[in-house]
Write a protein that holds these residues in place. Structure first.
Motif, PDB file in Angstrom:
ATOM      1  N   PHE A  61       3.203 -33.863 -27.100  1.00 38.38           N
ATOM      2  CA  PHE A  61       3.259 -32.976 -28.596  1.00 38.38           C
ATOM      3  C   PHE A  61       2.243 -31.784 -28.570  1.00 38.38           C
ATOM      4  O   PHE A  61       1.099 -32.167 -28.142  1.00 38.38           O
ATOM      5  CB  PHE A  61       3.089 -33.786 -29.642  1.00 38.38           C
ATOM      6  CG  PHE A  61       4.209 -34.745 -29.849  1.00 38.38           C
ATOM      7  CD1 PHE A  61       5.615 -34.552 -30.541  1.00 38.38           C
ATOM      8  CD2 PHE A  61       4.283 -36.203 -29.355  1.00 38.38           C
ATOM      9  CE1 PHE A  61       6.477 -35.559 -30.897  1.00 38.38           C
ATOM     10  CE2 PHE A  61       5.131 -37.089 -29.569  1.00 38.38           C
ATOM     11  CZ  PHE A  61       6.272 -36.672 -30.395  1.00 38.38           C
TER      12      PHE A  61
ATOM     13  N   HIS B 166       0.952 -28.179 -31.291  1.00 41.07           N
ATOM     14  CA  HIS B 166       1.231 -28.026 -32.717  1.00 41.07           C
ATOM     15  C   HIS B 166       2.481 -27.060 -32.563  1.00 41.07           C
ATOM     16  O   HIS B 166       3.004 -26.120 -31.994  1.00 41.07           O
ATOM     17  CB  HIS B 166       0.218 -27.082 -33.040  1.00 41.07           C
ATOM     18  CG  HIS B 166       0.035 -26.710 -34.542  1.00 41.07           C
ATOM     19  ND1 HIS B 166       1.024 -25.706 -35.063  1.00 41.07           N
ATOM     20  CD2 HIS B 166      -0.684 -27.148 -35.473  1.00 41.07           C
ATOM     21  CE1 HIS B 166       0.784 -25.876 -36.294  1.00 41.07           C
ATOM     22  NE2 HIS B 166      -0.332 -26.712 -36.632  1.00 41.07           N
ATOM     23  N   CYS B 167       3.294 -27.361 -33.539  1.00 38.18           N
ATOM     24  CA  CYS B 167       4.699 -26.785 -33.831  1.00 38.18           C
ATOM     25  C   CYS B 167       4.789 -25.336 -34.095  1.00 38.18           C
ATOM     26  O   CYS B 167       5.771 -24.744 -33.856  1.00 38.18           O
ATOM     27  CB  CYS B 167       5.661 -27.749 -34.697  1.00 38.18           C
ATOM     28  SG  CYS B 167       4.992 -27.682 -36.427  1.00 38.18           S
ATOM     29  N   GLN B 168       3.802 -25.067 -34.703  1.00 36.13           N
ATOM     30  CA  GLN B 168       3.650 -23.504 -35.089  1.00 36.13           C
ATOM     31  C   GLN B 168       3.054 -22.603 -34.096  1.00 36.13           C
ATOM     32  O   GLN B 168       2.941 -21.367 -34.237  1.00 36.13           O
ATOM     33  CB  GLN B 168       2.878 -23.184 -36.450  1.00 36.13           C
ATOM     34  CG  GLN B 168       4.010 -23.894 -37.531  1.00 36.13           C
ATOM     35  CD  GLN B 168       3.127 -23.905 -38.668  1.00 36.13           C
ATOM     36  OE1 GLN B 168       1.980 -23.654 -38.983  1.00 36.13           O
ATOM     37  NE2 GLN B 168       3.799 -24.069 -39.922  1.00 36.13           N
TER      38      GLN B 168
ATOM     39  N   THR C 129       9.939 -26.533 -31.194  1.00 38.70           N
ATOM     40  CA  THR C 129       8.775 -26.132 -30.777  1.00 38.70           C
ATOM     41  C   THR C 129       7.662 -27.027 -30.575  1.00 38.70           C
ATOM     42  O   THR C 129       6.344 -26.563 -30.264  1.00 38.70           O
ATOM     43  CB  THR C 129       8.364 -24.790 -31.453  1.00 38.70           C
ATOM     44  OG1 THR C 129       8.206 -25.268 -32.742  1.00 38.70           O
ATOM     45  CG2 THR C 129       9.541 -23.897 -31.627  1.00 38.70           C
ATOM     46  N   ARG C 130       7.824 -28.405 -30.724  1.00 40.26           N
ATOM     47  CA  ARG C 130       6.548 -29.241 -30.903  1.00 40.26           C
ATOM     48  C   ARG C 130       6.495 -30.413 -29.783  1.00 40.26           C
ATOM     49  O   ARG C 130       5.380 -30.912 -29.548  1.00 40.26           O
ATOM     50  CB  ARG C 130       6.816 -29.938 -32.132  1.00 40.26           C
ATOM     51  CG  ARG C 130       7.815 -30.936 -32.156  1.00 40.26           C
ATOM     52  CD  ARG C 130       8.079 -31.515 -33.645  1.00 40.26           C
ATOM     53  NE  ARG C 130       8.485 -33.039 -33.444  1.00 40.26           N
ATOM     54  CZ  ARG C 130       7.685 -34.091 -34.035  1.00 40.26           C
ATOM     55  NH1 ARG C 130       6.616 -33.845 -34.490  1.00 40.26           N
ATOM     56  NH2 ARG C 130       8.032 -35.255 -33.870  1.00 40.26           N
TER      57      ARG C 130
END
Length: 140
Positions: A80, A82-84, A104-105
């Motif tokens: 994983f 950071h999704c942003q 996106t993570r």
């Protein structure tokens, strides 16, 4: 050989995974430390717990985006970020059609043999140096 963990809590976090997931996560963990050793600009990588999962940060340089290892709903194990961040979209553009993703993570894995040092090492290096590397120009 049993890996050396930074704390009993980290060791316990790895112990809760099923054996195949644990093997894959330990391969990713080894790749994180190896990539960090080959990336001096990232500085020291520290293994910590975030949300009960093994995570890797660059505490002194603060150059990186945290990397976390765990078990998602749609796969046996995952790496994983950071999704942003733009890490997964860049990775998917550079290595199209190679991996499965959770938005996106995360990069998703079902078998430890799917961990590929060159490709996944590229993503790990980008994450460890996220704040000092310019974004890639990704073809549209």
């Amino acid at each position: 050989m049993k890996p050396a963990y930074s704390s009993p809590e980290i060791e316990a976090a790895f112990a809760v995974f099923d054996p195949l997931a644990r093997e894959g996560l330990l391969r990713l963990r080894q790749l994180i430390f190896r990539t960090a050793a080959e990336t001096p600009e990232a500085g020291r990588v520290e293994e910590v717990l975030r949300w009960g999962q093994p995570s890797f940060i660059t505490p002194e340089t603060k150059t990186g985006s945290a990397i976390r290892l765990g078990v998602p709903k749609g796969a046996r194990f995952a790496l994983f970020v950071h999704c942003q961040s733009r890490l997964i979209p860049e990775f998917a553009a550079v290595f199209p059609a190679w991996d499965r993703f959770e938005g996106t993570r995360a990069v998703l894995f079902d078998d430890p043999a799917e961990v590929e040092p060159i490709r996944h090492g590229w993503l790990i290096k980008r994450a460890l140096t996220y704040r000092i590397r310019p974004p890639l120009e990704v073809p549209a």
